[in-house]
Design a protein around this motif. Structure first.
Motif, PDB file in Angstrom:
ATOM      1  N   LYS A  83       0.824  -1.215   0.000  1.00 28.57           N
ATOM      2  CA  LYS A  83       0.000   0.000   0.000  1.00 28.57           C
ATOM      3  C   LYS A  83       0.854   1.260   0.000  1.00 28.57           C
ATOM      4  O   LYS A  83       0.345   2.356  -0.234  1.00 28.57           O
ATOM      5  CB  LYS A  83      -0.926  -0.001   1.226  1.00 28.57           C
ATOM      6  N   SER A  84       2.131   1.106   0.266  1.00 26.38           N
ATOM      7  CA  SER A  84       3.033   2.254   0.345  1.00 26.38           C
ATOM      8  C   SER A  84       3.561   2.644  -1.029  1.00 26.38           C
ATOM      9  O   SER A  84       3.783   1.784  -1.892  1.00 26.38           O
ATOM     10  CB  SER A  84       4.213   1.921   1.264  1.00 26.38           C
ATOM     11  N   GLU A  85       3.796   3.923  -1.215  1.00 26.11           N
ATOM     12  CA  GLU A  85       4.386   4.399  -2.458  1.00 26.11           C
ATOM     13  C   GLU A  85       5.843   3.957  -2.588  1.00 26.11           C
ATOM     14  O   GLU A  85       6.414   3.998  -3.672  1.00 26.11           O
ATOM     15  CB  GLU A  85       4.304   5.929  -2.521  1.00 26.11           C
ATOM     16  N   GLN A  86       6.443   3.551  -1.484  1.00 28.09           N
ATOM     17  CA  GLN A  86       7.833   3.111  -1.496  1.00 28.09           C
ATOM     18  C   GLN A  86       7.980   1.650  -1.916  1.00 28.09           C
ATOM     19  O   GLN A  86       9.099   1.173  -2.135  1.00 28.09           O
ATOM     20  CB  GLN A  86       8.458   3.286  -0.105  1.00 28.09           C
TER      21      GLN A  86
END
Length: 347
Positions: A83-86
């Motif tokens: 779910k993280s942009e990273q």
């Protein structure tokens, strides 16, 4: 003054927290590298108490859980990490590996394929996908995945090794090239010893000494299928396979009895490349024709085949000849390595 002092202390604590998180993560990584996984977990959890959404701490914790066999927890963490942009390809690799270890290969395949869709240049995703597919006995799919893995990363020794094993039973010439490439990248160690055993079987396949002066040659069903098949059939090496069989039979010839294993290997690889060059590789379809054949023909033209033959024999037990040669010719080995490093592989 008291209110101002409290505000100042709070601000200082917030500024220090990121540094403390970085320190804890660094300590966790060091402990992980030492194999102290439980202690590493504690450091990552301490970091996450200070920064619950820290991506690096979460990912390192997932990796450590994987090493501890706590794969259910890996799966839950990876769901959050995606779910993280990273999030990057490594999260999909870790996620899929955990699912595979949990005996949920269909789900692992879906995760790897989702990762490939997003990160098509990740050779490791293709590699892990191929490993899972092989475990499911989907050997053709696994072969295609491994081919993509080496296309994306020609220096991935394990991918060449598994590709050799996948094709060894059905198409000898591509398996030989994959084996040689693996040994070129990983010429020493226990895996190299096993790789030499595979290569020996491939080079001597279809040839059997049946008497003091008798040698029997066999035509394998796969060789016959290729020889009788359509000329434009992908990775058709039927005629070359037959030539290699006849060449290997000469190992028992009187004139070759005093030649070393390395010299005979260099001779056979040279003949193999010369034969394939005559067939104009650019006119033949298939992965091996497009990927391996041009590399080895170019390597032969550059004069590096003898050096390569000695290099890939380095791990052969009981035969120090190759190791002695390598120690006496470091400049030739370096030149081969530099040439290979600069070679432009097709993608």
């Amino acid at each position: 003054m008291l209110i101002l002092l409290c505000a100042s202390l709070t601000s200082t604590a917030q500024a220090q927290a990121p540094d403390e998180v970085k320190t804890l993560i660094k300590q966790g990584v060091a402990l992980y590298d030492e194999g102290k996984y439980d202690e590493a977990v504690l450091r990552y959890k301490q970091a996450l108490k200070l920064a619950p959404d820290n991506f690096t701490a979460q990912y390192e914790l997932a990796m450590t859980y994987g090493s501890l066999g706590r794969n259910e927890e890996v799966v839950e963490l990876c769901k959050q990490l995606l779910k993280s942009e990273q999030a990057d390809a490594s999260v999909y690799v870790t996620y899929g590996s955990a699912l595979d270890d949990l005996k949920r290969p269909q789900e692992a395949v879906r995760i790897y394929q989702a990762g490939i869709k997003k990160y098509p240049a990740s050779g490791l995703l293709y590699f892990n996908l191929g490993v899972t597919q092989a475990g499911m006995q989907r050997y053709q799919d696994a072969t295609e995945s491994m081919q993509m893995a080496v296309r994306q990363n020609p220096k991935h020794a394990s991918a060449h090794r598994i590709l050799a094993l996948l094709t060894a039973q059905s198409n000898r010439v591509p398996a030989i090239f994959a084996s040689v490439r693996f040994l070129q990248l990983e010429p020493r160690g226990q895996r190299a010893v096993g790789g030499l055993e595979v290569l020996d079987k491939l080079m001597g396949q279809n040839v059997r000494k049946t008497g003091e002066n008798a040698v029997t040659l066999n035509m394998s069903p796969d060789m016959l299928k290729q020889m009788n098949g359509k000329k434009n059939m992908p990775d058709n090496f039927g005629m070359t396979d037959m030539l290699l069989t006849m060449t290997s039979a000469l190992d028992y010839d009187e004139k070759n009895k005093d030649k070393s294993t390395t010299v005979r290997l260099a001779e056979k690889l040279t003949l193999l490349c010369e034969n394939l060059e005559e067939k104009k590789p650019e006119t033949h379809p298939g992965f091996a024709w497009n990927y391996y054949v041009p590399y080895f023909i170019t390597l032969k033209k550059a004069g590096y085949l003898p050096t390569l033959a000695y290099l890939i024999q380095a791990a052969r037990p009981g035969q120090p000849e190759a190791q002695q040669w390598l120690e006496q010719h470091p400049s030739e080995v370096k030149e081969l390595q530099e040439w290979s490093e600069a070679y432009k592989w097709p993608q």
